[in-house]
Design an enzyme around this catalytic site. Structure first.
Site, mmCIF file in Angstrom:
data_model
loop_
_atom_site.group_PDB
_atom_site.id
_atom_site.type_symbol
_atom_site.label_atom_id
_atom_site.label_comp_id
_atom_site.label_asym_id
_atom_site.label_seq_id
_atom_site.Cartn_x
_atom_site.Cartn_y
_atom_site.Cartn_z
ATOM 1 N N ASN A 69 0.859 -1.191 0.000
ATOM 2 C CA ASN A 69 0.000 0.000 0.000
ATOM 3 C C ASN A 69 0.893 1.238 0.000
ATOM 4 O O ASN A 69 1.488 1.585 1.015
ATOM 5 C CB ASN A 69 -0.887 -0.037 1.253
ATOM 6 C CG ASN A 69 -1.816 1.151 1.340
ATOM 7 O OD1 ASN A 69 -1.914 1.948 0.400
ATOM 8 N ND2 ASN A 69 -2.510 1.272 2.460
ATOM 9 N N HIS A 128 -9.858 0.253 4.390
ATOM 10 C CA HIS A 128 -8.583 0.446 5.089
ATOM 11 C C HIS A 128 -8.828 1.328 6.309
ATOM 12 O O HIS A 128 -9.667 2.235 6.275
ATOM 13 C CB HIS A 128 -7.564 1.100 4.140
ATOM 14 C CG HIS A 128 -6.179 1.127 4.724
ATOM 15 N ND1 HIS A 128 -5.775 2.123 5.580
ATOM 16 C CD2 HIS A 128 -5.144 0.264 4.608
ATOM 17 C CE1 HIS A 128 -4.515 1.862 5.961
ATOM 18 N NE2 HIS A 128 -4.115 0.748 5.388
ATOM 19 N N GLU A 173 -7.340 3.758 7.521
ATOM 20 C CA GLU A 173 -7.217 5.212 7.307
ATOM 21 C C GLU A 173 -8.492 5.760 6.670
ATOM 22 O O GLU A 173 -8.885 6.897 6.924
ATOM 23 C CB GLU A 173 -5.965 5.516 6.469
ATOM 24 C CG GLU A 173 -4.708 5.338 7.314
ATOM 25 C CD GLU A 173 -3.459 4.974 6.544
ATOM 26 O OE1 GLU A 173 -3.401 5.191 5.323
ATOM 27 O OE2 GLU A 173 -2.515 4.457 7.182
ATOM 28 N N GLY A 215 1.783 1.444 10.793
ATOM 29 C CA GLY A 215 2.689 2.591 10.737
ATOM 30 C C GLY A 215 3.317 2.963 12.069
ATOM 31 O O GLY A 215 3.883 4.050 12.219
ATOM 32 N N LYS A 272 -0.091 4.217 -0.278
ATOM 33 C CA LYS A 272 -0.842 5.354 0.291
ATOM 34 C C LYS A 272 -0.671 6.577 -0.613
ATOM 35 O O LYS A 272 -0.551 6.427 -1.828
ATOM 36 C CB LYS A 272 -0.400 5.611 1.739
ATOM 37 C CG LYS A 272 -0.395 4.322 2.566
ATOM 38 C CD LYS A 272 -0.274 4.532 4.030
ATOM 39 C CE LYS A 272 -0.153 3.178 4.718
ATOM 40 N NZ LYS A 272 -0.317 3.229 6.141
ATOM 41 N N SER A 317 3.061 -2.830 10.303
ATOM 42 C CA SER A 317 4.495 -2.707 10.591
ATOM 43 C C SER A 317 5.328 -3.932 10.201
ATOM 44 O O SER A 317 6.334 -4.232 10.851
ATOM 45 C CB SER A 317 4.716 -2.342 12.064
ATOM 46 O OG SER A 317 4.142 -1.075 12.340
ATOM 47 N N GLU A 344 -5.658 -6.165 10.012
ATOM 48 C CA GLU A 344 -4.670 -5.130 10.325
ATOM 49 C C GLU A 344 -5.061 -4.407 11.617
ATOM 50 O O GLU A 344 -5.885 -3.473 11.577
ATOM 51 C CB GLU A 344 -4.618 -4.091 9.202
ATOM 52 C CG GLU A 344 -4.268 -4.630 7.849
ATOM 53 C CD GLU A 344 -3.763 -3.517 6.943
ATOM 54 O OE1 GLU A 344 -2.566 -3.533 6.630
ATOM 55 O OE2 GLU A 344 -4.542 -2.619 6.597
HETATM 56 C C1 PEP Z 1 -1.087 -0.421 5.884
HETATM 57 O O1 PEP Z 1 -1.158 0.780 5.629
HETATM 58 O O2 PEP Z 1 -1.988 -1.188 5.517
HETATM 59 C C2 PEP Z 1 0.058 -0.912 6.639
HETATM 60 C C3 PEP Z 1 0.077 -2.158 7.024
HETATM 61 O O3 PEP Z 1 1.055 0.003 6.883
HETATM 62 P P1 PEP Z 1 2.464 -0.297 7.634
HETATM 63 O O4 PEP Z 1 3.059 -1.522 7.000
HETATM 64 O O5 PEP Z 1 3.274 0.931 7.398
HETATM 65 O O6 PEP Z 1 2.147 -0.537 9.069
#
Ligand code: PEP
Length: 233
Positions: A6, A87, A89, A161, A8, A197, A155
Site C-alpha cells: 500500500n 482500510h 485510514e 505505521g 498510500k 508494521s 490489520e
Molecule cells: C497499511 O497501511 O496497511 C500498513 C500495514 O502500513 P504499515 O506496514 O506501514 O504498518
C-alpha cells in the site's frame, strides 16, 4: 504467498516508473505481488511483468456528482486488478462507515476485480477484538451473495505505521477465528493477510503462521529493494 503493498498517498509518476523498472527485474516467482497506488498512477503499471496494480479505494457509486472521488468503473478501466476496501485510514480519517464499506463491496462485485477487505481493532478495542472483527466482517458482507475473489486483511489499527506488530500467536488466533467465522456464516474460505508494521527484519516470524496467505505492507514497501528483501526473507 501474497505480498500486497500500500503506497498510500506517496510517489510521483517519475518515482513510480523508477520503482517498477527496478521491481520488474526481481525474481518473485511463486508469489503474488500487488501495488495499491493512487488512482492517477494506476496506468503506470502497463509494463508490469511480475506484479499487479490495485486501487486504494473506490467511491460508493459508479458515477455521479461526487467531486474528488474515483469510481470502480474508472479504476477497472485504468487496469486495476484489485481494490482495498475499508482500510483503517479510510475508516478513521475519512469517516467511512460499515454501510459505505458494504456498498463498495457490492459495487466491486459487479466487476472482475479482487477485493481486499481490511479489518482491524483500535488500541482501545483490543480486549474485545474478536467482537470488533466479527462485526466489521458481517457488516461488510451484508447482502453480498458471491464471495469469490475476496481477501481479508487483518490489520490491527495500533500496529499500522507504528513499528509495533501483533504477536505471531495472536495473529494465528485471529486467522483461526476469521476462518471459522467465514466457514460458519458463509460456508467460504478466503485468503487472510496480516498487516501492521511488517518489514524484512520481522516478516520471518510471521511467514510460518498457520493459515496466513500473505501480508499487506505500507511503509516497508516504499523502497523497491527493501520490499524485495521482505518478500525474499
Ligand atoms: C497499511 O497501511 O496497511 C500498513 C500495514 O502500513 P504499515 O506496514 O506501514 O504498518
Amino acid at each position: 504467498m501474497k505480498y500486497y503493498a500500500n503506497f498510500k498517498m506517496n510517489k510521483t509518476v517519475e518515482n513510480i516508473n523508477e520503482y517498477f523498472k527496478d521491481f520488474n527485474e526481481f525474481d518473485v516467482k511463486g508469489n503474488e505481488v500487488c501495488f495499491y497506488v493512487s488512482p492517477a498512477l494506476i496506468q503506470t503499471s502497463v509494463n508490469a511483468t511480475n506484479f499487479n496494480i490495485g486501487a486504494q479505494n473506490i467511491a460508493t457509486s459508479k458515477w455521479g456528482a461526487l467531486t474528488g472521488e474515483t469510481s470502480i468503473e474508472q479504476v477497472v478501466n485504468l487496469g486495476a486488478k484489485s481494490v482495498l476496501i475499508g482500510h483503517s485510514e479510510r475508516r478513521n480519517i475519512f469517516g467511512e462507515t460499515d454501510e459505505d464499506i458494504s456498498s463498495k463491496i457490492k459495487l466491486a462485485k459487479e466487476y472482475d476485480i479482487e477485493i481486499v477487505l481490511c479489518v482491524g481493532e483500535k488500541l482501545e478495542e483490543r480486549e474485545h477484538k474478536k467482537e470488533v472483527i466479527e462485526a466489521q466482517i458481517k457488516h461488510a458482507l451484508n447482502g453480498v451473495s458471491n464471495y469469490q475473489n475476496i481477501v481479508i486483511a487483518y490489520e490491527p489499527v495500533w500496529a499500522i505505521g507504528t513499528g509495533v506488530t501483533a504477536e505471531p500467536k495472536d495473529i494465528e488466533e485471529m486467522v483461526k477465528f476469521i476462518n471459522n467465522l467465514l466457514e460458519e456464516n458463509y460456508k467460504v474460505k478466503m485468503p487472510i493477510l496480516y498487516g501492521g508494521s511488517v518489514k524484512a527484519s520481522n516478516v520471518g516470524s510471521f511467514k510460518s503462521i498457520s493459515g496466513l496467505s500473505g501480508f499487506l505492507v505500507g511503509g516497508a514497501s516504499l523502497n523497491a529493494q527493501e520490499f524485495y528483501e521482505l518478500i525474499k526473507a
